[in-house]
Design an enzyme around this catalytic site. Structure first.
Site, short mmCIF file in Angstrom:
data_model
loop_
_atom_site.label_atom_id
_atom_site.label_comp_id
_atom_site.label_asym_id
_atom_site.label_seq_id
_atom_site.Cartn_x
_atom_site.Cartn_y
_atom_site.Cartn_z
CG HIS A 173 -18.68 -12.13 -22.89
ND1 HIS A 173 -17.66 -11.54 -22.19
CD2 HIS A 173 -18.21 -13.32 -23.31
CE1 HIS A 173 -16.61 -12.34 -22.21
NE2 HIS A 173 -16.92 -13.43 -22.88
N GLY A 174 -21.30 -9.67 -20.08
CA GLY A 174 -20.99 -8.47 -19.28
C GLY A 174 -19.78 -8.70 -18.41
CE1 TYR A 175 -14.47 -9.98 -19.92
CE2 TYR A 175 -15.38 -8.57 -21.62
CZ TYR A 175 -14.62 -9.66 -21.24
OH TYR A 175 -14.00 -10.42 -22.21
CG ASP A 233 -11.67 -18.84 -20.13
OD1 ASP A 233 -12.91 -18.82 -20.09
OD2 ASP A 233 -11.02 -18.75 -21.19
CD GLU A 294 -18.50 -15.73 -20.49
OE1 GLU A 294 -18.77 -16.43 -21.48
OE2 GLU A 294 -17.34 -15.48 -20.16
#
Ligand code: G6D
Length: 328
Positions: A173-175, A233, A294
């Site tokens: 879940h790297g932003y 999303d 993701e």
């Protein structure tokens, strides 16, 4: 030469720092087998990964940079069936199980083992879970390996073995914000996603089982364009016909990130009101201040066979690789 060293700080706890010949630095934490920083050697060092200024901030907020599982995304209705047996998972998201529930894999402190040679360095994170944790069957060993190579690729390799059939659909879940400053919205980042379809979603972001062609919709990133201010999303169903599946370029064009995965989908989540004002390394998070990339099996696969199969069985260990590469 690439190298890995273990460091400890008051604010971040134990971290592992990977470096390569070009001066790229990647920092990861055993708390959630988490990606903390990815510093590109331009200007005074541009950190393209969004995150908190303390490990406690990460633990409290949970998902930033973390390994997500056992099942990324939402298990609709908190129930799934394997071989005729129904299992109940936790309701942590309005009647659904989000990112593994209250105690997803991001909440584990993973064991770390380092490795390094001339061309790559990394950390193997391991965590073991007992049958029934969070409602998921099986005694399972999960491993996530971060590998930084000299050619500026960061690979995330996921492995798992179980003693009984269970579900496994991990992601990271790297932003990302390629300007290095999450006080700036990502709206003028250029994005290309090699996906001609998205999985259709309901109001509560569970999938309906249908897929929608992106042509003529806000989901059409088949040709590079600005991401704009739209909130995404959504699971993009990857075509896997090109060398990479997804590309993001910074507004100043100094940094390009390509992502290649063996997974069928990538959920793109552009942060919204839930993240605004969060105490990031570079100050309070802007609205739309970062995008999560993701890679994963399509959310809802446990219910919709047309999306594939995320059942992990004792006779078939899980192995999957996603590679992020920076060009600068
Ligand atoms: C995810 O898809 C989900 C979002 O809905 C959620 O809010 C976020 O993680 C924290 O990517």
């Amino acid at each position: 030469m690439t190298s890995v060293k273990q460091l400890t700080s008051d604010t971040m706890g134990t971290i592992y720092e990977l470096t390569n010949e070009s001066g790229t630095i990647v920092r990861v934490s055993p708390e959630g087998a988490r990606l903390l920083d990815w510093v590109i050697p331009i200007e005074e060092g541009r950190d393209i990964v969004a995150g908190y200024d303390s490990i406690q901030g990460h633990i409290d907020a949970r998902y930033y940079g973390a390994t997500i599982g056992p099942v990324a995304g939402r298990i609709a209705g908190t129930r799934f069936t394997i071989d005729g047996k129904e299992y109940q998972t936790e309701d942590n998201d309005g009647g659904n199980t989000l990112h593994g529930g209250f105690n997803g894999l991001d909440t584990d402190t993973w064991l770390a083992e380092t490795f390094e040679d001339q061309t790559k360095a990394g950390v193997i994170f391991t965590t073991d879970r007992r049958d029934g944790t969070g409602g998921f069957p099986g005694n399972v060993r999960y491993q996530v390996t971060y590998t930084l190579s000299n050619d500026n690729a960061l690979s995330l390799t996921y492995d798992a073995v179980t003693d009984q059939a269970t579900l496994f659909n991990p992601t990271n879940h790297g932003y990302f914000n390629l300007t290095g400053d999450t006080q700036k919205a990502i709206d003028t980042h250029l994005v290309q996603i090699n996906a001609n379809h998205v999985a259709e979603t309901n109001e509560d972001v569970t999938t309906t089982g249908a897929k929608t062609a992106v042509a003529g919709t806000k989901f059409d990133f088949t040709k590079e364009r600005e991401i704009g201010d739209t909130l995404l999303d959504d699971p993009f169903l990857l075509d896997h016909e090109q060398e990479w599946d997804l590309q993001v370029t910074s507004p100043d064009q100094k940094v390009r990130l390509t992502v290649t995965t063996d997974r069928p989908a990538v959920v793109i989540y552009t942060t919204g009101t839930g993240e605004v004002g969060a105490a990031m390394k570079t100050g309070p998070m802007a609205n739309h201040g970062a995008m999560a990339i993701e890679t994963q099996g399509v959310p809802g696969t446990e219910k919709f066979q047309q999306f594939g199969d995320i059942t992990l069985r004792p006779e078939t260990p899980f192995h999957s690789v996603t590679t992020y590469r920076v060009h600068f």
